[in-house]
Design a protein around this motif. Structure first.
Motif: not given
Length: 327
Positions: A38-42, A73-75, A79-84
């Motif tokens: 489902e990650l590609t759909r996200v 990892y997918h995001l 190329g997204f900016q990812v904030f955890l």
């Protein structure tokens, strides 16, 4: 223009919230299954709705055990900016907003808002493959050690209650199997660390501290290499060895460890502190000074655990072996 997405993560699903307007609080939500397929759909949903490139989109993801890792990892690969963010800080932010109704969808929007109001945020970066492998093996070792302790507890209870010999033998056989697998996995972890020079070097630095043995050094190599702590205090806070004041009625000035973070590491640090207060002159002096100042033994042990974390952070950060300064 920057866009802000929040994702509330659970074992089975991902709740996405797009904060379309910070002022009017316009929003859009969507739910996906938390599954690799489902990650590609996200990511497609985010790009389609924002009509922007991934480099202009900040995705704030709720840390939830291991269930958020594949998503991160997918995001990042897209190329997204990812904030955890720190889960405790997000919780405090939610409370400051006076949120009455708490749902997964509302949590996703709040995550997006939290990311938007954190200009000093540190973007998530993927770990090196050897770090991911080490963390996975450490998690498995933790699970095996817990299973081992449960079987020991069952054996003790069974011996007291006089259960059947067949049950006793089954428990003993299972304990033997678990003990062997724990030894095998510990050896595999040690071999993995030795195959990678930065990990091997950090472990040697850690074991230069009197009181830090194989168990603690495995845990600290994994933690200090995987986490980008900015200070020794931040590392101690993560482990849960920061004192927390508790005052109520006649109990004035009572402090206890916060006990947040990995319990298995605190358990190992406790035993390490017991050894260090006897054989490490720096820890011993620190421990005895606290006792002389009126602290009880458990408070002094907690301080010794915290001091060990500080020392571990220091030798890894400075890449220098521990050297005892003249007292």
């Amino acid at each position: 223009m920057q866009f802000f997405i929040g994702i509330d993560v659970s074992k089975d699903k991902l709740d996405l919230g797009w904060l379309r307007d910070l002022t009017s609080n316009k929003k859009k939500t969507k739910v996906f299954k938390n599954h690799s397929a489902e990650l590609t759909r996200v990511s497609d949903w985010i790009l389609k709705n924002t009509k922007s490139g991934p480099q202009d989109i900040l995705v704030t993801v709720e840390p939830t055990g291991v269930y958020h890792e594949a998503l991160l990892y997918h995001l990042h690969e897209c190329g997204f900016q990812v904030f955890l963010p720190n889960a405790a800080l997000v919780k405090a932010f939610m409370q400051s907003l006076g949120t009455v109704h708490k749902t997964d969808k509302s949590d996703a929007i709040i995550l997006a808002r939290y990311g938007a109001q954190k200009p000093d945020r540190q973007l998530w970066q993927p770990e090196a493959p050897e770090i991911r492998e080490l963390k996975a093996m450490m998690r498995r070792l933790d699970a095996l050690e817990k299973d081992h302790q449960r079987e020991l507890n069952r054996l003790e209870a069974s011996e007291i209650t006089g259960t059947s010999e067949r049950v006793l033998q089954s428990l003993k056989d299972m304990i033997a199997v678990l003990e062997q697998e724990i030894r095998n996995l510990q050896q595999d972890i040690d071999d993995h660390i030795d195959r990678h020079p930065p990990l091997r070097n950090n472990r040697q630095l850690l074991q230069s501290i009197t009181g830090v043995g194989p168990g603690v050094s495995r845990e600290m190599v994994s933690m200090l290499t995987a986490k980008a702590f900015r200070s020794a205090k931040q590392a101690a806070n993560y482990v849960g060895v920061i004192p927390r004041i508790q005052e109520s009625g006649k109990f004035i000035g009572c402090s206890r460890l916060s006990k947040e973070g990995p319990a298995r590491l605190r358990a190992k640090l406790y035993m390490a502190a017991i050894v260090a207060k006897q054989h490490n002159p720096l820890i011993k002096q620190h421990y005895e000074r606290l006792l002389a100042n009126g602290k009880n033994k458990m408070q002094a042990i907690g301080a010794a655990m915290r001091k060990l974390v500080h020392l571990c952070y220091g030798v890894v950060k400075n890449q220098e072996k521990f050297q005892l300064q003249p007292l």
